[in-house]
Design an enzyme around this catalytic site. Structure first.
Site: not given
Length: 354
Positions: A252, A256, A265
């Site tokens: 991806r 998110h 992160y």
């Protein structure tokens, strides 16, 4: 264990077919149809991010980078099959025939967004992680009991494999020999947690062994590997030969959701590197190799997709704004006192009375 579950490819990063047995099956018509779907769902995804940033829809889950996994798998379905999406699989539902307007209504908080078009058997997106897996098994088993050849496909991310519903779904499917395909899109991050921190197994596909299921790993950015292996898994399920767990290894590119900051992160430069082998770009390379591609043709597809999405946005925005209080009305057949109190508290808050 990775040696037992190698990543299967049919097309390499340069658009070359690696297995000659697929050469005749990969026709110009199939390739062009797939490419149109890839561009269509990417156009939709990009416009939705823009809509969210403008405040015209709510929080949105993008899927850019995972288009080949969603298009290839959805194209393998028959019209009477069942599709059980997570919140990131609207590319698959679009490919399977869902209404673009209704998908947008879902992201704008309206109940109509859960209603598929043309009687297609598309379940509302699973927001709680992995809850759609047992549902998919149940629908598949019902089709088996009715004596049909219809199957289910259920989509989920790598994080879902750490949930109890994942294991319950695979166990029931194995015991019942339900005609279902478990389609995992391993994009390496369950929200902010990398795969290495949520499981000790080297692959997701190997988890099938615990339930005596067939498990395979495929290149999730190779649309032909996705399509042909999903098709074969569905055919196996229809014949009563049991379910399959497919691990489609993909990536991806973005966040998110639009409420997330992936730079907190992960190193986003990895996404830039992976764009070199983008699923849409890989398909373009194949079509150029075959002489099936022109820039003018691509531009016409992009224009057509853009017009279709713009029309759906216009239709979505003609609906009244969603009423936040509606969320309490369909939890139970008859609302409990706790639900009634929560609804009352919300309405007071909206009116400024709290």
């Amino acid at each position: 264990m990775k040696d037992q579950f190698p990543i299967i490819q049919i097309m390499d990063n340069q658009g070359n077919i690696l297995d000659e047995k697929y050469e005749k099956r990969i026709t110009e018509e199939l390739a062009q149809s797939m490419y149109k779907h890839l561009l269509r769902i990417r156009t939709f995804d990009k416009k939705c991010i823009s809509l969210q940033r403008q405040g015209r829809i709510g929080t949105y889950a993008p899927y850019e980078g995972q288009e080949a996994s969603q298009v290839g798998s959805a194209l393998a379905l028959e019209e009477e099959d069942w599709l059980f999406p997570s919140y990131r699989d609207h590319g698959a539902t679009m490919t399977f025939g869902h209404s673009l307007r209704n998908i947008l209504l879902f992201w704008n908080g309206r109940n109509e967004g859960c209603v598929p078009a043309n009687g297609r058997k598309i379940f509302p997106p699973g927001i709680p992680i992995a809850t759609q897996l047992p549902h998919a098994v149940g629908a598949a088993y019902a089709e088996k009991r009715k004596g049909t050849k219809n199957a289910s496909i259920v989509y989920f991310g790598d994080g879902a494999t750490s949930e109890g519903d994942f294991h319950e779904g695979l166990n029931f499917a194995s015991v019942l020999k339900a005609p279902v395909v478990f389609f995992n899109q391993n994009n390496h991050f369950a929200i902010s947690v990398p795969l290495s921190k949520q499981m000790n197994t080297q692959t997701i596909a190997q988890k099938a062994l615990a339930y005596d299921l067939r498990g395979i790993r495929i290149d999730g950015n190779d649309i032909f590997a996705v399509y042909f292996h999903t098709l074969a898994s569905l055919e196996q399920a229809r014949k009563g030969e049991g379910p399959t767990l497919i691990e489609a290894v993909t990536w991806r590119y973005g966040a998110h959701t639009t409420a997330d900051d992936p730079t907190k992160y992960r190193d986003q430069s990895e996404s830039d590197k992976r764009r070199e082998n983008d699923p849409v770009l890989r398909m373009e390379r194949l079509m150029k190799n075959k002489g099936w591609y022109t820039e003018e043709w691509k531009e016409s597809i992009m224009l057509e997709a853009s017009k279709e999405v713009d029309k759906a946005i216009e239709e979505m925005e003609s609906f009244p704004a969603a009423n936040p209080a509606d969320m309490f009305d369909y939890v139970f057949e008859k609302p409990t006192w706790g639900i009634e109190q929560q609804k009352k508290d919300l309405l007071q808050l909206i009116r400024g009375e709290a």
